[in-house]
Design an enzyme around this catalytic site. Structure first.
Site, PDB file in Angstrom:
ATOM      1  N   LYS A  36       0.838  -1.196   0.000  1.00 27.20           N
ATOM      2  CA  LYS A  36       0.000   0.000   0.000  1.00 27.20           C
ATOM      3  C   LYS A  36       0.870   1.240   0.000  1.00 27.20           C
ATOM      4  O   LYS A  36       2.046   1.201   0.364  1.00 27.20           O
ATOM      5  CB  LYS A  36      -0.956  -0.007   1.197  1.00 27.20           C
ATOM      6  CG  LYS A  36      -0.474   0.722   2.413  1.00 27.20           C
ATOM      7  CD  LYS A  36      -1.492   0.821   3.510  1.00 27.20           C
ATOM      8  CE  LYS A  36      -0.794   1.515   4.703  1.00 27.20           C
ATOM      9  NZ  LYS A  36      -1.559   1.491   5.916  1.00 27.20           N
ATOM     10  N   GLY A  56      -9.201   3.539   6.963  1.00 28.18           N
ATOM     11  CA  GLY A  56      -8.889   3.759   5.547  1.00 28.18           C
ATOM     12  C   GLY A  56      -8.161   2.596   4.898  1.00 28.18           C
ATOM     13  O   GLY A  56      -8.533   2.150   3.803  1.00 28.18           O
TER      14      GLY A  56
END
Length: 291
Positions: free
Chosen positions: A191, A225
């Site tokens: 990520k 998130g």
């Protein structure tokens, strides 16, 4: 075994009672009154002398209020005992352990100075965000893991060919240990997070999770998130159900609802932070460390 007295702060009163029962020690509650201007007044009964006083208080939101309450309790009880231990199941400010952008303050170091000045001799915490944060406290500190009790909970669940998933490479070590204890496979996603905006992007390509139940593992979830982005990505890979396992479920800004809307079946966390998802008790892990 050393003689203890356990004092429960407002944020961790239930967990403090559980710890006191497990170490067979007296429990003393505190009372908090909040004035209209937001100031808090803490009241505590007299502490038995000749004992190690264990103050239990997590510093989850409102972080500053819970931290000030912890400092206030410690400053009072250290008048009765020369040994005050702070059990801080969830340690706020642990993410602020280095200067990421120029001019940033390493706030966890400031927290350590405050705790030491108040009279804390030792800190015990659970799954602190980083080992660097533990060093920055600069007080005798011990970090214990909730992983085994979390895994124990998942072993009781009926899951189809589960895979443990880390939402980022930074959590790969945690996912590996979790998968080894659960005796199953693991994967770690790549990520990218924008340091200024906080926006998260999954960089991983295709992963083979078709028709398998997944357990997204993290130490803490704040806004969710990373979990949301990971879940959306994994759902596109035709996985079965997605579960979330974490030690600290902060779940701010309606995060639980957003995570569920992204496709997560259940969030399972520990009682370092009380709440609907806090299904796993860490009192034994903490009690064993105190003994």
């Amino acid at each position: 075994m050393a003689k203890f007295t356990v004092v429960g702060g407002d944020s961790s009163s239930d967990l403090a009672k559980r710890i006191a029962r497990k170490i067979k020690s007296p429990y003393i509650k505190t009372e908090k009154k909040v004035f209209p201007d937001g100031e808090s007044k803490i009241t505590i009964n007299q502490i038995p002398k000749k004992s190690i006083v264990v103050v239990v208080q997590s510093t989850y939101p409102p972080v500053d209020s819970n931290l000030l309450e912890l400092l206030s309790i410690v400053s009072k009880v250290q008048k009765f005992s020369s040994k005050v231990y702070a059990v801080i199941p969830y340690m706020g400010y642990a993410r602020q352990d280095r200067e990421f952008l120029g001019g940033e303050i390493i706030t966890i170091g400031v927290v350590g100075k405050l705790l030491k000045a108040a009279g804390v001799k030792k800190i015990l915490t659970v799954d602190i965000h980083s080992k660097l944060a533990l060093k920055e406290l600069r007080i005798s500190s011990e970090n214990v893991s909730a992983m085994e009790v979390l895994v124990k909970h998942f072993k009781k669940m009926k899951m189809k060919n589960p895979v443990v998933v880390s939402p980022d490479l930074g959590g790969k070590e945690r996912a590996v240990k979790f998968s080894e204890l659960l005796k199953t496979d693991f994967i770690a996603l790549k990520k990218q997070r924008d340091r200024k905006t906080g926006k998260v992007k999954i960089l991983s390509g295709k992963v083979d999770v078709k028709d398998r139940d997944l357990i997204l593992v993290d130490d803490m979830i704040s806004t969710g998130g990373s979990i949301i982005k990971a879940t959306q990505f994994l759902k596109k890979q035709k996985c079965r159900r997605v579960f979330v396992a974490c030690t600290h479920a902060l779940l701010v800004n309606d995060a639980a609802k957003k995570i569920k809307n992204a496709g997560v079946s259940q969030i399972i966390s520990t009682n370092t932070i009380p709440g609907e998802s806090a299904k796993v008790d860490v009192s034994k892990v903490i009690s064993d460390a105190l003994k």
